[in-house]
Design a protein around this motif. Sequence first.
Motif, PDB file in Angstrom:
ATOM      1  N   SER A   1       0.801  -1.226   0.000  1.00 27.89           N
ATOM      2  CA  SER A   1       0.000   0.000   0.000  1.00 27.89           C
ATOM      3  C   SER A   1       0.832   1.273   0.000  1.00 27.89           C
TER       4      SER A   1
ATOM      5  N   LYS B   1       0.299   3.480  -3.077  1.00 23.96           N
ATOM      6  CA  LYS B   1      -1.066   4.000  -3.022  1.00 23.96           C
ATOM      7  C   LYS B   1      -1.188   5.074  -1.949  1.00 23.96           C
TER       8      LYS B   1
ATOM      9  N   SER C   1      -2.003   9.199  -2.537  1.00 26.56           N
ATOM     10  CA  SER C   1      -3.320   9.599  -2.026  1.00 26.56           C
ATOM     11  C   SER C   1      -3.239  10.821  -1.120  1.00 26.56           C
TER      12      SER C   1
ATOM     13  N   ASP D   1       5.694   0.191  -9.190  1.00 25.18           N
ATOM     14  CA  ASP D   1       4.328   0.553  -8.801  1.00 25.18           C
ATOM     15  C   ASP D   1       3.953   1.934  -9.324  1.00 25.18           C
TER      16      ASP D   1
ATOM     17  N   ASP E   1       0.948   2.623 -12.019  1.00 28.73           N
ATOM     18  CA  ASP E   1      -0.198   3.472 -11.669  1.00 28.73           C
ATOM     19  C   ASP E   1      -0.241   4.767 -12.487  1.00 28.73           C
TER      20      ASP E   1
END
Length: 340
Positions: free
Chosen positions: A101, A104, A108, A130, A134
Motif C-alpha cells: 500500500s 497507493k 493519495s 508501482d 499506476d
Amino acid sequence: MTNLDSLPYDILYEILCKLDKELWKGVSLVSKSLRLAIIPLIFKKIRIEKWYFGAAPNTGEISEVILSNKAIAGSIIFLDIALRRALSDPSQTGEDTLPASITKLLTSLPSLTCLILDLPARYTEPLFADFKADTKKLVSLRSLVISAWVWAPLAQFCPHLQSFQVESQAPWSPGENITWFAQQCPNITAFVCFEEISTATIKALGEHLPQLEELGLLGTVEEGAFIDYLKDLRSFRKLRALRLPPIFRLRIGSDRADYETVEKALMDAIERLLIAKGGPNVNMVTVGCSSRIPIYRRAQGERFKLKRALDVSGHYRGGMLVPGHSTALDSLFNEPETLK
C-alpha cells in the motif's frame, strides 16, 4: 440503530463539520473513531515524523485510516518514512518486503509537500514499478530527502520538485547524476548532498543547475582546494544561501585554532573571494551538519555576523532558508527551542 463509530470516516467528518468548534475537543475524547474523524478539523496540517513503515503492529491500521479518510489524507503535508532495524535486517525477520500500500498511500496525499524516504536500496525496484504501473505523480511534492542516490529516479514522479537532498556518502558520478537530475527537475532551487566536494561536482552543478538559490555540499573538500571551491561558486548567480560542512571537512585552519577563529576567517574568505569579486549575493551561511550549527547572516552591503548556533541532537535536515523565500527546505526542520 446505526452507531456513529460504524460510519465511514468521510461521513463522520461531514457530520462533525456541522458542530460548533467549541465541541471538537470534547468529541475527540469520546471514541477512537470520532477522534480520527475530527483530527483534520482540529489540526489543519499534519506532520508524520519517523514512521517506521511495515514494522510496527499498527502500521497497516494507520495506512488504512489514512486511505479511508480523505480529510486526514488531505491534511498531511510532511511524511518521514523509515524502517525499523528488524525489517531492515533480513536476518531478523521472515518478511522483507515493503507493504503493497505504500505507493497507493503516497499518491493519495494531495497536500504532501515534503517527503523523507529512509529506505534501503533493495526497495527501489518494486516502488518505482508501482509508480510506473499506476502512472501517478506526486504533484504537490516540493521537497524530497532520500537516503541514497539510487532513490533519485523518484524525482521523475515529482514534476514540481523545488528542493532535493541526498544523504548518502557513497561514491557517485557528478556529471551523470546531475545531468539526469536537472532534466527531471527543471524547477529545482535547493540542492543538498553529503558527497565529497570537488571541482567536478561544482562544475556539474553550475552547468546544469545554475538557478540554485540554496546549495549544501557537506562532504570533505579536496586537500588545499577550498579557495578554488569558493571561486567556482561564482557561477551560481542566484545563490543566496550556502551550507558548508564542519570545519574539519573543509581542511582549513590549524588543529590548535578554536572554531570561532576559523569560522571568522571562513566568513572573511567568503566575503572577499565569492561576494566581493562579482559573485552571487549570498546572505546566509551555515557551518556543520550535526551538533552545533552556527548560522551567519548579512544584510546588503554589510559583513557576516553570527546570529545564533543551533544546538541539534542527531542529524540535521534542511532548515537553512533564504529569508522571505519559501522552498521546501523550510519544512524539513523546526528549530529547537534551545538556542545558544
